[in-house]
Design a protein around this motif. Structure first.
Motif, PDB file in Angstrom:
ATOM      1  N   ALA A  43      19.137   0.968 -36.902  1.00 23.98           N
ATOM      2  CA  ALA A  43      17.938   0.128 -37.029  1.00 23.98           C
ATOM      3  C   ALA A  43      16.735   0.785 -36.353  1.00 23.98           C
ATOM      4  O   ALA A  43      15.613   0.710 -36.850  1.00 23.98           O
ATOM      5  CB  ALA A  43      18.201  -1.259 -36.432  1.00 23.98           C
ATOM      6  N   ARG A  44      16.966   1.449 -35.238  1.00 25.89           N
ATOM      7  CA  ARG A  44      15.876   2.129 -34.508  1.00 25.89           C
ATOM      8  C   ARG A  44      15.261   3.230 -35.367  1.00 25.89           C
ATOM      9  O   ARG A  44      14.049   3.445 -35.353  1.00 25.89           O
ATOM     10  CB  ARG A  44      16.417   2.696 -33.201  1.00 25.89           C
ATOM     11  N   GLU A  45      16.097   3.906 -36.133  1.00 23.54           N
ATOM     12  CA  GLU A  45      15.624   4.997 -36.994  1.00 23.54           C
ATOM     13  C   GLU A  45      14.781   4.497 -38.162  1.00 23.54           C
ATOM     14  O   GLU A  45      14.093   5.279 -38.797  1.00 23.54           O
ATOM     15  CB  GLU A  45      16.820   5.805 -37.516  1.00 23.54           C
ATOM     16  N   GLU A  46      14.815   3.186 -38.428  1.00 25.83           N
ATOM     17  CA  GLU A  46      14.035   2.622 -39.531  1.00 25.83           C
ATOM     18  C   GLU A  46      12.554   2.518 -39.195  1.00 25.83           C
ATOM     19  O   GLU A  46      11.758   2.156 -40.054  1.00 25.83           O
ATOM     20  CB  GLU A  46      14.593   1.243 -39.918  1.00 25.83           C
ATOM     21  N   GLY A  47      12.187   2.765 -37.960  1.00 22.22           N
ATOM     22  CA  GLY A  47      10.759   2.789 -37.647  1.00 22.22           C
ATOM     23  C   GLY A  47      10.327   1.710 -36.677  1.00 22.22           C
ATOM     24  O   GLY A  47      11.034   1.377 -35.749  1.00 22.22           O
ATOM     25  N   ASP A  48       9.140   1.179 -36.910  1.00 20.41           N
ATOM     26  CA  ASP A  48       8.450   0.240 -36.043  1.00 20.41           C
ATOM     27  C   ASP A  48       9.374  -0.870 -35.531  1.00 20.41           C
ATOM     28  O   ASP A  48       9.816  -1.724 -36.281  1.00 20.41           O
ATOM     29  CB  ASP A  48       7.268  -0.373 -36.814  1.00 20.41           C
ATOM     30  N   LEU A  49       9.658  -0.863 -34.232  1.00 19.70           N
ATOM     31  CA  LEU A  49      10.602  -1.818 -33.656  1.00 19.70           C
ATOM     32  C   LEU A  49      10.048  -3.239 -33.609  1.00 19.70           C
ATOM     33  O   LEU A  49      10.808  -4.194 -33.632  1.00 19.70           O
ATOM     34  CB  LEU A  49      11.021  -1.366 -32.255  1.00 19.70           C
ATOM     35  N   LYS A  50       8.724  -3.393 -33.537  1.00 19.29           N
ATOM     36  CA  LYS A  50       8.137  -4.741 -33.498  1.00 19.29           C
ATOM     37  C   LYS A  50       8.417  -5.509 -34.779  1.00 19.29           C
ATOM     38  O   LYS A  50       8.600  -6.713 -34.754  1.00 19.29           O
ATOM     39  CB  LYS A  50       6.628  -4.671 -33.259  1.00 19.29           C
ATOM     40  N   GLU A  51       8.454  -4.830 -35.885  1.00 19.36           N
ATOM     41  CA  GLU A  51       8.628  -5.457 -37.200  1.00 19.36           C
ATOM     42  C   GLU A  51      10.059  -5.324 -37.721  1.00 19.36           C
ATOM     43  O   GLU A  51      10.337  -5.692 -38.847  1.00 19.36           O
ATOM     44  CB  GLU A  51       7.672  -4.806 -38.223  1.00 19.36           C
ATOM     45  N   ASN A  52      10.962  -4.812 -36.911  1.00 18.25           N
ATOM     46  CA  ASN A  52      12.302  -4.467 -37.359  1.00 18.25           C
ATOM     47  C   ASN A  52      13.289  -5.598 -37.038  1.00 18.25           C
ATOM     48  O   ASN A  52      13.850  -5.661 -35.952  1.00 18.25           O
ATOM     49  CB  ASN A  52      12.718  -3.150 -36.695  1.00 18.25           C
ATOM     50  N   GLY A  53      13.510  -6.489 -38.019  1.00 19.79           N
ATOM     51  CA  GLY A  53      14.411  -7.625 -37.829  1.00 19.79           C
ATOM     52  C   GLY A  53      15.844  -7.201 -37.561  1.00 19.79           C
ATOM     53  O   GLY A  53      16.543  -7.815 -36.762  1.00 19.79           O
ATOM     54  N   GLY A  54      16.308  -6.133 -38.216  1.00 19.79           N
ATOM     55  CA  GLY A  54      17.662  -5.639 -38.009  1.00 19.79           C
ATOM     56  C   GLY A  54      17.885  -5.157 -36.590  1.00 19.79           C
ATOM     57  O   GLY A  54      18.931  -5.390 -35.994  1.00 19.79           O
ATOM     58  N   TYR A  55      16.873  -4.496 -36.054  1.00 21.22           N
ATOM     59  CA  TYR A  55      16.956  -4.007 -34.669  1.00 21.22           C
ATOM     60  C   TYR A  55      17.063  -5.180 -33.697  1.00 21.22           C
ATOM     61  O   TYR A  55      17.927  -5.198 -32.814  1.00 21.22           O
ATOM     62  CB  TYR A  55      15.736  -3.147 -34.342  1.00 21.22           C
ATOM     63  N   HIS A  56      16.198  -6.168 -33.863  1.00 22.01           N
ATOM     64  CA  HIS A  56      16.197  -7.319 -32.951  1.00 22.01           C
ATOM     65  C   HIS A  56      17.484  -8.125 -33.068  1.00 22.01           C
ATOM     66  O   HIS A  56      18.033  -8.585 -32.058  1.00 22.01           O
ATOM     67  CB  HIS A  56      14.964  -8.192 -33.189  1.00 22.01           C
ATOM     68  N   ALA A  57      17.996  -8.275 -34.293  1.00 17.57           N
ATOM     69  CA  ALA A  57      19.259  -8.994 -34.486  1.00 17.57           C
ATOM     70  C   ALA A  57      20.405  -8.244 -33.799  1.00 17.57           C
ATOM     71  O   ALA A  57      21.259  -8.856 -33.149  1.00 17.57           O
ATOM     72  CB  ALA A  57      19.553  -9.165 -35.974  1.00 17.57           C
ATOM     73  N   ALA A  58      20.424  -6.920 -33.925  1.00 16.76           N
ATOM     74  CA  ALA A  58      21.475  -6.122 -33.296  1.00 16.76           C
ATOM     75  C   ALA A  58      21.373  -6.192 -31.772  1.00 16.76           C
ATOM     76  O   ALA A  58      22.390  -6.280 -31.082  1.00 16.76           O
ATOM     77  CB  ALA A  58      21.400  -4.676 -33.778  1.00 16.76           C
ATOM     78  N   LYS A  59      20.148  -6.152 -31.234  1.00 14.89           N
ATOM     79  CA  LYS A  59      19.970  -6.263 -29.781  1.00 14.89           C
ATOM     80  C   LYS A  59      20.426  -7.631 -29.283  1.00 14.89           C
ATOM     81  O   LYS A  59      21.050  -7.735 -28.224  1.00 14.89           O
ATOM     82  CB  LYS A  59      18.507  -6.021 -29.389  1.00 14.89           C
ATOM     83  N   ASP A  60      20.141  -8.697 -30.045  1.00 15.09           N
ATOM     84  CA  ASP A  60      20.602 -10.041 -29.674  1.00 15.09           C
ATOM     85  C   ASP A  60      22.124 -10.090 -29.663  1.00 15.09           C
ATOM     86  O   ASP A  60      22.734 -10.643 -28.754  1.00 15.09           O
ATOM     87  CB  ASP A  60      20.068 -11.103 -30.648  1.00 15.09           C
ATOM     88  N   GLU A  61      22.736  -9.511 -30.684  1.00 17.78           N
ATOM     89  CA  GLU A  61      24.200  -9.495 -30.755  1.00 17.78           C
ATOM     90  C   GLU A  61      24.781  -8.688 -29.598  1.00 17.78           C
ATOM     91  O   GLU A  61      25.795  -9.061 -29.015  1.00 17.78           O
ATOM     92  CB  GLU A  61      24.661  -8.924 -32.090  1.00 17.78           C
ATOM     93  N   GLN A  62      24.128  -7.593 -29.238  1.00 14.98           N
ATOM     94  CA  GLN A  62      24.581  -6.788 -28.111  1.00 14.98           C
ATOM     95  C   GLN A  62      24.575  -7.631 -26.828  1.00 14.98           C
ATOM     96  O   GLN A  62      25.514  -7.582 -26.038  1.00 14.98           O
ATOM     97  CB  GLN A  62      23.691  -5.558 -27.928  1.00 14.98           C
ATOM     98  N   GLY A  63      23.536  -8.418 -26.646  1.00 13.50           N
ATOM     99  CA  GLY A  63      23.463  -9.288 -25.465  1.00 13.50           C
ATOM    100  C   GLY A  63      24.590 -10.308 -25.439  1.00 13.50           C
ATOM    101  O   GLY A  63      25.183 -10.577 -24.395  1.00 13.50           O
TER     102      GLY A  63
END
Length: 167
Positions: free
Chosen positions: A45-65
């Motif tokens: 997800a990080r490789e997809e670009g802009d982290l502010k707009e990256n729903g997959g990244y935020h969902a994965a970080k939430d799941e990690q927590g």
């Protein structure tokens, strides 16, 4: 039995060997494969670009927590667990017993202890630290008490029956 025995018992988490093994396997899975998989998802997800707009990244970080929180919960539970057979009921409410009680006049049947030991049963579970659990711990069949509910109301309880938990 001293007067402070129920307080000491309340600090102990009783687990059957089956429940302990199941939770230890879950901890192992989360600590290894679970962590590896979520790290890969975060990296992709990080490789997809802009982290502010990256729903997959935020969902994965939430799941990690959530995974890390469950790992800590399981570590604490297993570290403080007493493993063995459910205590043989002698008519006294203790961790690992099935209690039938009149709560505000309605009969309820539940397991006193950790939700983790209930496994596949359909029993409701009350912790020894819950208002109801703390109030009835150490009581015998036929004894009555009350406790203060979170909404401030006094809840009357009568212990009808205490049974050995059979799983």
């Amino acid at each position: 039995m001293s007067n402070n025995a129920p307080t000491n018992d309340a600090q102990v988490t009783f687990l059957t060997q089956e429940a302990y093994d199941r939770l230890a396997a879950e901890l192992e899975e989360l600590s290894t494969t679970g962590r590896e998989e979520i790290a890969k998802r975060i990296e992709i997800a990080r490789e997809e670009g802009d982290l502010k707009e990256n729903g997959g990244y935020h969902a994965a970080k939430d799941e990690q927590g959530k995974i890390e929180m469950r790992i800590r919960q399981l570590q604490g539970l297993l570290k403080g667990a007493v493993v063995g057979e459910a205590p043989e009921s002698d008519g006294t409410v203790q961790s690992g017993t099935v209690v039938t009680a009149l709560v505000l006049g309605d009969e309820e049947r539940f397991l006193l202890g950790s939700r983790e030991i209930a496994g596949g049963t359909d029993l409701d579970v009350y912790s020894e630290q819950s208002p109801l659990g703390a109030a009835i711990l150490g009581l015998k069949e036929g004894e009555k008490t009350s406790y203060k509910a979170p909404n401030g109301k006094d809840i009357a309880v009568e212990i009808v029956k205490v049974e050995t938990f059979t799983g």
